[in-house]
Design a protein around this motif. Sequence first.
Motif, PDB file in Angstrom:
ATOM      1  N   ALA A 197       0.836  -1.192   0.000  1.00 38.04           N
ATOM      2  CA  ALA A 197       0.000   0.000   0.000  1.00 38.04           C
ATOM      3  C   ALA A 197       0.875   1.248   0.000  1.00 38.04           C
ATOM      4  CB  ALA A 197      -0.912   0.001   1.217  1.00 38.04           C
ATOM      5  N   VAL A 198       0.516   2.201  -0.840  1.00 36.77           N
ATOM      6  CA  VAL A 198       1.269   3.451  -0.921  1.00 36.77           C
ATOM      7  C   VAL A 198       1.065   4.277   0.346  1.00 36.77           C
ATOM      8  CG1 VAL A 198       1.475   5.641  -2.175  1.00 36.77           C
ATOM      9  CG2 VAL A 198       1.214   3.504  -3.440  1.00 36.77           C
ATOM     10  N   THR A 199      -0.171   4.303   0.858  1.00 38.67           N
ATOM     11  CA  THR A 199      -0.483   5.033   2.085  1.00 38.67           C
ATOM     12  C   THR A 199      -1.347   4.142   2.976  1.00 38.67           C
ATOM     13  OG1 THR A 199      -2.448   6.017   1.059  1.00 38.67           O
ATOM     14  CG2 THR A 199      -0.403   7.281   0.953  1.00 38.67           C
ATOM     15  N   ALA A 229      -6.350   3.138   0.052  1.00 36.36           N
ATOM     16  CA  ALA A 229      -4.973   3.403  -0.384  1.00 36.36           C
ATOM     17  C   ALA A 229      -4.723   2.826  -1.775  1.00 36.36           C
ATOM     18  CB  ALA A 229      -3.987   2.783   0.602  1.00 36.36           C
ATOM     19  N   GLN A 230      -3.819   3.471  -2.496  1.00 35.30           N
ATOM     20  CA  GLN A 230      -3.371   2.907  -3.766  1.00 35.30           C
ATOM     21  C   GLN A 230      -2.518   1.673  -3.497  1.00 35.30           C
ATOM     22  OE1 GLN A 230      -2.436   5.587  -7.293  1.00 35.30           O
ATOM     23  NE2 GLN A 230      -1.711   6.841  -5.602  1.00 35.30           N
ATOM     24  N   ALA A 231      -2.691   0.663  -4.314  1.00 35.30           N
ATOM     25  CA  ALA A 231      -1.832  -0.516  -4.259  1.00 35.30           C
ATOM     26  C   ALA A 231      -0.717  -0.335  -5.281  1.00 35.30           C
ATOM     27  CB  ALA A 231      -2.629  -1.768  -4.575  1.00 35.30           C
ATOM     28  N   GLU A 232       0.522  -0.497  -4.831  1.00 34.56           N
ATOM     29  CA  GLU A 232       1.661  -0.457  -5.756  1.00 34.56           C
ATOM     30  C   GLU A 232       2.113  -1.891  -5.984  1.00 34.56           C
ATOM     31  OE1 GLU A 232       4.885   2.830  -6.310  1.00 34.56           O
ATOM     32  OE2 GLU A 232       5.525   1.521  -4.671  1.00 34.56           O
ATOM     33  N   ASP A 268      -7.345   0.281  -7.444  1.00 30.13           N
ATOM     34  CA  ASP A 268      -7.832  -1.066  -7.764  1.00 30.13           C
ATOM     35  C   ASP A 268      -6.610  -1.980  -7.917  1.00 30.13           C
ATOM     36  OD1 ASP A 268      -8.693  -3.425  -9.159  1.00 30.13           O
ATOM     37  OD2 ASP A 268     -10.480  -2.348  -9.804  1.00 30.13           O
ATOM     38  N   THR A 269      -6.461  -2.919  -6.980  1.00 29.95           N
ATOM     39  CA  THR A 269      -5.288  -3.791  -6.976  1.00 29.95           C
ATOM     40  C   THR A 269      -5.192  -4.634  -8.237  1.00 29.95           C
ATOM     41  OG1 THR A 269      -5.454  -3.906  -4.573  1.00 29.95           O
ATOM     42  CG2 THR A 269      -4.046  -5.538  -5.631  1.00 29.95           C
ATOM     43  N   MET A 270      -6.328  -5.056  -8.773  1.00 30.28           N
ATOM     44  CA  MET A 270      -6.306  -5.897  -9.969  1.00 30.28           C
ATOM     45  C   MET A 270      -5.859  -5.097 -11.197  1.00 30.28           C
ATOM     46  SD  MET A 270      -7.013  -8.903  -8.933  1.00 30.28           S
ATOM     47  CE  MET A 270      -6.087  -8.416  -7.484  1.00 30.28           C
TER      48      MET A 270
END
Length: 517
Positions: free
Chosen positions: A457-459, A464-467, A487-489
Motif C-alpha cells: 500500500a502506498v499510504t 490506499a493505492q496498491a503499488e 484497484d489492486t487488480m
Amino acid sequence: MTEPSTNDRIIVFDTTLRDGEQSPGASMSVTEKIRIAELLDAMNVDVIEAGFAIASEGDFEAVNAIAKRLRNSVVCSLARASRKDIDRAAEALQPAERKRIHTFIATSPLHMRVKLGLTPEQVHERVIESVSHARKYTDDVEWSCEDGSRSEPDFLFRCIESAIDAGATTINIPDTVGYSYPDEFADLIARIRNTVPNIDKAVISVHCHNDLGLAVANSLRAVQAGARQVECTINGIGERAGNAAFEELIMAIRTRNDVLPYQSRIDTTRIMQASRLVSAVTGFAVQNNKAIVGANAFAHESGIHQDGMLKDAQTYEIMRPEDIGLVRSNLVMGKHSGRHAFRTKLRELGYELGDNALNDAFVRFKALADKKKEVFDEDLVALVDDEIAGEDQPIKFVSLHLECGSGVTPTARLKVTVNGEERAAEATGCGPVDAIFIAIRQLVPHEATLSLFQIHAVTEGTDAQAEVTVRLEENGRTVNGQAAETDTMVASARAYLAALSKLLLKRQKTAPAALSA
C-alpha cells in the motif's frame, strides 16, 4: 555554495545508468536514461557514466543522446581494453562538451587466468595500449583495474604507474565483488598513494560493491585514505547486492563533516526526487527502512521518540528532511483542487512536468481524487512516477472487467494496445490475478516466467493505492514492472504490462560479457 579546494573536494561519479542498469530487471529506455541524466546534471553530479556504448545500439544511442544534452556534468562511457570498444565510446561521446572514456581490464590472478586467459604481462600491455588509444580522443581518461581489491599489490602498482604514464588522469580501484573490509581497503589506497611514483598526476577513485553490506563504509574509508572520487548509484542499485548508495555517501559526508571534512557540489535537496525517479523507471521499490530515502527514514512511532521530536527534532533526527527534498506543505490536494494548485504541489515534490505530461497527470489525479477521501503526497508521487514510467511502453492498458468471488469461475476481460493497435481477450484462471495474466499471454504471446508478484500500500487506509511490482524472466533476461492504482487488480495488470513492455524492448539488447568494473 563555495567551491571546495582541490584537496577537500570529492568528485561524485554516478554510474546508475551503467552499473545500476546491470541489476537484473533494471533495463531502461533511452528516454528514461535521458530523464535520469538530466536530473543528475541538475544535481551537479561531476561525472555521469551514461552507459557502455558498444553493448548495444540502445546503449550507444543513450550515451550519444545524453552527450548532446548535458552542459554541466562530464559524460562518460565505459569501454573494455580493446580498440573497438574505445572507438565506439568515442563516437558516442563525440557531441559532449565534456567527455570521459572509462576503460578497464581485470588485474587479479583469478580474473586474468580464468576469465581473460591472459598472462600478467599481456594484461600490462593492454593497459598501456588501451589508455594510449583512449587518450587520442580525450584528455579525460579513467582506467580501472577490475577486481583491484584482490589483485597482487606489486602488479597492481605497476599497472597503475603505466596507466598514468600512458595518459590516464583518473585511476579507479574497484572492490568488484564487495570482498574488502574498510580498514583493509583504506590501507590499499594508502599504499597506492605511497608507492606509485606518479600517482600525484591522477585522481584516485573507488568503486565499491555491497556484497557484504560494506560498500559505503569502504568508500568513505578510502576517501579518508586519499581517494578523491567516489563511484556510486542512486538507491545503491547495481549487480548482485548493488553499489555504494549515492544518497548515503553524500549525506554521510554532509552530516559527519567533523570526521569527514570534505565537500561535494551535490544539490542534496533533489535526492528524494532522484530516488523516486530511479525507483519508478526500474520498478525497484525502495525498502521502507532504507537509509536516507526509505519511507521510515524520518518516521517516529515510539512514544519516547515522538516526545523527543516534539521538544526538539534533533533528539532523533540527525538530518533535516528538507535537506534531501522531503518537504511537507499545507497545500492539501483533493477533488476540488485546480490545475495551478496541482502544478504547484508537484513542484514542491520535485517534479517539473511539461504541459502535455501535466495534463495527463492532472486527469489521473482527478480520477484518483474521486476515489479517495484524502490524496497524500505519496499518492501524487506514485501517480506521477507511474505516468513517467509508462510513457515509452509499447503495450498499454485500456480496460479490465473482472468476474470473481465465491462460487464463480474467475474471468478477466482485458483490452490493451500494442504499438497503437487495440487487442481484447477473455480468460479464466484459478484466481482473478491468474485470469488477468492468462489474458495478457493471449494478447501478447511470450514464454517469460513470473518470478515475483508483490503488492504494498502506498499510504494507509482501505482506499490506499496498491503499488504492484512484477518480475518476469526469459532466456536469462530479467525485467521489473511497477504500477499503482486504488484497484489492486488493475495495478496488477498494468505492472505485468510494464514488465512485458520492457522485455520486448530488451530482446533486442545483447550486452557483451564481463561488464563489471
